[in-house]
Scaffold this motif. Structure first.
Motif, short mmCIF file in Angstrom:
data_model
loop_
_atom_site.label_atom_id
_atom_site.label_comp_id
_atom_site.label_asym_id
_atom_site.label_seq_id
_atom_site.Cartn_x
_atom_site.Cartn_y
_atom_site.Cartn_z
N LYS A 52 -18.68 17.41 -50.04
CA LYS A 52 -17.64 16.30 -50.54
C LYS A 52 -18.01 15.93 -52.26
O LYS A 52 -17.01 15.75 -52.99
N GLU A 98 -21.42 16.24 -46.66
CA GLU A 98 -21.55 15.15 -47.59
C GLU A 98 -21.63 15.61 -49.09
O GLU A 98 -20.94 15.23 -49.97
N GLU A 105 -9.42 15.56 -54.56
CA GLU A 105 -9.46 14.56 -53.88
C GLU A 105 -9.95 14.67 -52.46
O GLU A 105 -9.37 15.58 -51.59
N VAL A 106 -10.95 13.73 -52.31
CA VAL A 106 -12.03 14.03 -50.90
C VAL A 106 -11.14 12.98 -49.81
O VAL A 106 -11.24 11.89 -50.04
N ASP A 107 -11.01 13.53 -48.86
CA ASP A 107 -10.54 12.76 -47.41
C ASP A 107 -12.21 12.12 -47.04
O ASP A 107 -12.87 12.91 -46.50
N GLU A 108 -12.33 10.77 -47.27
CA GLU A 108 -13.93 10.33 -46.80
C GLU A 108 -13.84 10.07 -45.36
O GLU A 108 -14.99 9.83 -44.86
N SER A 109 -12.60 10.20 -44.56
CA SER A 109 -12.60 9.83 -43.06
C SER A 109 -13.12 11.09 -42.42
O SER A 109 -13.41 10.96 -41.38
N ALA A 110 -13.23 12.29 -43.17
CA ALA A 110 -13.49 13.46 -42.45
C ALA A 110 -14.99 13.70 -42.28
O ALA A 110 -15.60 13.19 -42.89
#
Length: 62
Positions: free
Chosen positions: A48, A45, A57-62
């Motif tokens: 991120k 976190e 661009e951060v993949d929040e699902s990972a």
């Protein structure tokens, strides 16, 4: 250009946590594993947030 040996040593053999000397006092393996998972999730976190601050661009699902 010749490679130079680094003067930095990562030897940490002299670091010793005396509280871990008695393995009977260690938490159960599942407790240790859960703590590791929580620490890694918290670190992810933080990375991120850093990546987002840097414009990625951060993949929040990972």
């Amino acid at each position: 250009m010749a490679a130079r040996a680094s003067a930095t040593s990562l030897d940490i053999f002299w670091l010793k946590d005396d509280s871990l000397a008695d393995s009977d006092n260690l938490p159960a393996p599942d407790v240790i594993a859960q703590e590791i998972v929580e620490d890694l999730q918290a670190a992810l976190e933080q990375f991120k947030l850093i990546a987002g601050d840097l414009g990625a661009e951060v993949d929040e699902s990972a």
